[in-house]
Design an enzyme around this catalytic site. Structure first.
Site, short mmCIF file in Angstrom:
data_model
loop_
_atom_site.label_atom_id
_atom_site.label_comp_id
_atom_site.label_asym_id
_atom_site.label_seq_id
_atom_site.Cartn_x
_atom_site.Cartn_y
_atom_site.Cartn_z
CD GLU A 265 43.05 47.47 41.67
OE1 GLU A 265 43.81 46.66 42.22
OE2 GLU A 265 42.77 47.45 40.48
CG ASP B 110 43.32 42.69 42.19
OD1 ASP B 110 42.46 42.97 41.35
OD2 ASP B 110 43.06 42.39 43.38
CG ASP C 251 45.90 42.34 38.12
OD1 ASP C 251 44.73 42.20 37.79
OD2 ASP C 251 46.32 43.36 38.75
CG ASP D 196 45.00 46.80 35.05
OD1 ASP D 196 43.91 46.54 34.56
OD2 ASP D 196 45.95 47.36 34.42
#
Ligand code: 28F
Length: 639
Positions: A431, A504, A506, A508
């Site tokens: 990503e 990631d 996180d 998102d």
């Protein structure tokens, strides 16, 4: 129903059978009339009318009147012999009550006549009765008028003689019923046009009977009478077409089986062929239709070769060539037709294919011999069709080859690997361009390919999954994988042994991961089922102590190490892949000797799919909670 005895109620065998039958029908209407939707509602009418049609088939009835009343009750009346009313030997009650309340006792089921047998057809009027709030039957025969009323299938009393027939009055049967709203819950009602179509069809395939249909809800009425039977049906179907010859009709009986067909070619490109078994429209065809089609193809090829219209080098006309512009009806009457178990609208009797081939082959062959002009016109049509099909096939092959070449051009962003043995290769779906850059630099380009996905695009578009398919990112993913998607998915085309999602850690990142999981689950489930899909596990922290550096992947590990190193340890929390330089990314997440990959199971992907809507929804909190918990749910696999 039950014979009341002093002090006790005893149910004789007959009544128990009736009770069980009615209960069975009301519990599972789908088994008897195909459901409780409008199709099933129309089936109620067809069941009753089919019994009157049976009377017409044996020549005992010439008129059937159907009326839908304002309250959506339905009357069907015929001028047949009237359902027998004598006391039934075993059941000790009127044959009329037996027919109206015992499953499969209706019509001519079993002996004699043409009543269709088995499954959806031939459940008889008793199933209609069971599914009706109320039902009344009136039979005129043996000089008397015999009447009985039922509520939800239960007789309100024995069959009564309510009057004498007037001299010269016609015999016959009249059934009035009101479907039970407890069964047919949705606010459905009969559709005039649907019923009109079916009654027209019935009149065509039951030559000589008059069917009158009136709808008192809209004051509309139609009446059908076709002395010409299926020949008239073909003429009706071809009413707006240029025909190549008069209708060819044949009606023969072999071994007590009626074989009838009507055939007429036109200048159309479409095929209008309908098949019937005992007036039932066998929409899925069956052996009688196969017999019709194959015999026409054979006879046309034979004639064309014999008369030099097909050169020796020319291939035979295909079934498609001889079906273009064909309008035909094949209608068979069989004492014991076998229908395909599920749909009930496909005829299975193998002998019918032989008989129809023989009867249609002989009659159409003779027609061609005796009408050379018509024969030439038909064959010219087949020739044109064959040539057009050839050209279309060539054009289509060209298109397929072109698109295949196109799909072979891999997406520009893909940094492919040099290894060609799929079992040894990996594709990292990364990503974001920055992480994509690090991954391209950090990877082992011999067996690791990188496809950076601009996840933000997918994420912010809040697109529904079906729209995502139009997204360029997804398109490049599909062509990089090489499998195609959905129905055309072919695992043989897979270009990488492992497909690894690297996003990631996180919110998102997890959102994109779930989006991808959902995409794979819906459009490439086999990729998951065959164990090709993984999730990369980047480290959460980097802990440096003296000249030692460790990467930890869970908070638990981190706490343990920090405790061990004491305050001197320096701790770095990784927010995203982009914070790692290529070497770190390789060492921690891509190097097979010490990385952790999570194998995705179909359940994980299904879970992602089920919660996909929540992620796409606006409720942020549950989404956040979901992402943090869900990401842990896939299995660990150290490879
Ligand atoms: C409004 C719907 O149901 N008409 C029917 C007949 C006539 C006979 C029949 C029916 C008993 C059990 C075989 C009369 N006379 N219209 C209809 N008309 N059923 S249904 O016989 C049923 C027999 O199965 C009939 C001599 N043979 C047959």
């Amino acid at each position: 129903m039950a014979k009341k005895k002093t002090g006790s109620t005893s149910y004789d065998a007959g009544s128990i059978q009736v009770l069980e039958g009615l209960e069975a029908v009301r519990k599972r209407p789908g088994m008897y009339v195909g459901g409780t939707d409008i199709k099933a509602l129309h089936h109620l009418v067809y069941e009753v009318v089919d019994n009157a049609i049976d009377e017409a088939l044996v020549g005992a009835c010439s008129r059937i009147d159907i009326t839908i009343h304002r309250n959506s009750s339905v009357t069907v009346q015929d001028n047949g012999r009237g359902i027998p009313v004598g006391i039934h030997p075993q059941m000790k009650k009127s044959a009329l009550e037996v027919v109206m309340t015992t499953l499969h006792a209706g019509g001519k089921f079993g002996g004699g006549g043409y009543k269709v047998s088995g499954g959806l057809h031939g459940v008889g009027v008793s199933a209609v009765n069971a599914l009706s709030e109320w039902c009344e039957v009136e039979v005129r025969r043996d000089g008397g008028i015999h009447f009985q009323r039922y509520e939800r299938g239960y007789p309100k009393g024995p069959v009564k003689v309510t009057g004498k027939m007037k001299s010269g009055e016609e015999t016959g049967t009249r059934v009035v019923y009101k479907f039970d709203p407890q069964i047919f819950k949705e606010d459905i009602d009969y559709r005039f046009d649907t019923l009109v179509q079916r009654f027209r069809e019935m009149a065509f395939v039951t030559r000589g009977v008059t069917i009158r249909f009136s709808d008192e809800r809209s004051d509309r009425e139609m009446s059908f009478y076709f002395e010409g039977g299926i020949t008239s049906f073909v003429r009706y179907l071809n009413r707006n077409r240029e025909t190549l010859h008069p209708v060819v009709h044949v009606d023969k009986e072999i071994e007590n089986i009626g074989i009838e067909a009507a055939i007429q070619y036109t200048d159309a490109y479409t095929e209008s062929v309908y098949s019937f078994a005992n007036t039932i429209n066998t929409v899925d065809g069956g052996t009688h239709l196969t017999g019709l089609r194959s015999s026409l193809t054979r006879v046309i090829n034979d004639y064309a070769r014999k008369n030099g219209l097909l050169k020796d080098a020319d291939p035979n006309f295909s079934g498609d060539d001889t079906r273009e512009g064909l309008t035909a009806i094949v209608s068979i009457k069989h004492p014991d037709p076998q229908f395909e178990s599920q749909t009930k609208v496909k005829l299975m009797n193998p002998e019918l294919q032989t008989y129809v081939t023989q009867v249609v082959g002989d009659s159409f062959g003779t027609f061609l011999e005796e009408n050379p002009q018509a024969a030439r016109a038909i064959i010219a049509k087949c020739l044109t069709s064959a040539r057009a099909r050839d050209a279309a096939r060539k054009a289509r092959d060209l298109v397929i080859r072109k698109s295949a070449l196109e799909s072979l051009t891999l997406p520009g962003k893909l940094a492919d690997c040099s290894e060609r043995d799929t079992a040894k290769t990996e594709l990292y779906i990364v990503e974001g361009d920055s992480a994509g850059g690090s991954a391209k630099q950090g990877r082992d380009r011999h067996f690791q390919a990188i496809l950076p996905l601009r996840g933000k695009i997918l994420n912010t578009e809040r697109a529904r999954l079906d729209k995502i398919l139009g997204n360029n990112e997804v398109k490049s993913l599909i062509s990089a994988l090489g499998t195609g998607i959905g129905d055309s998915f072919d695992l043989e085309g897979l270009r990488y042994g492992r497909v690894i999602i690297m996003t990631d850690a996180d919110v998102d990142g997890s959102h994109i991961r779930t989006l991808l999981l959902t995409f794979f689950f819906r459009y490439m489930p086999r990729l998951i089922e065959e164990g090709h899909l993984y999730i990369a596990q980047p480290p959460l922290y980097r802990i440096a102590h003296k000249n030692q550096v460790k990467y930890v992947y869970t908070d638990k590990e981190k706490d343990k190490l920090v405790k061990e190193y004491g305050q001197k340890a320096s701790l770095q929390r990784y927010k995203g892949l982009g914070e790692m330089n290529p070497e770190q990314l390789w060492e921690t997440t891509m190097n097979p000797s010490n990385r952790t990959l999570l194998l995705v199971t179909i359940d994980d992907a299904a879970e992602a799919d089920r919660t996909f809507d929540m992620l796409m929804g606006d409720a942020v909190d549950p989404r956040k909670k979901f992402i943090q918990t869900h990401a842990k749910s896939v299995r660990n696999l150290d490879i």
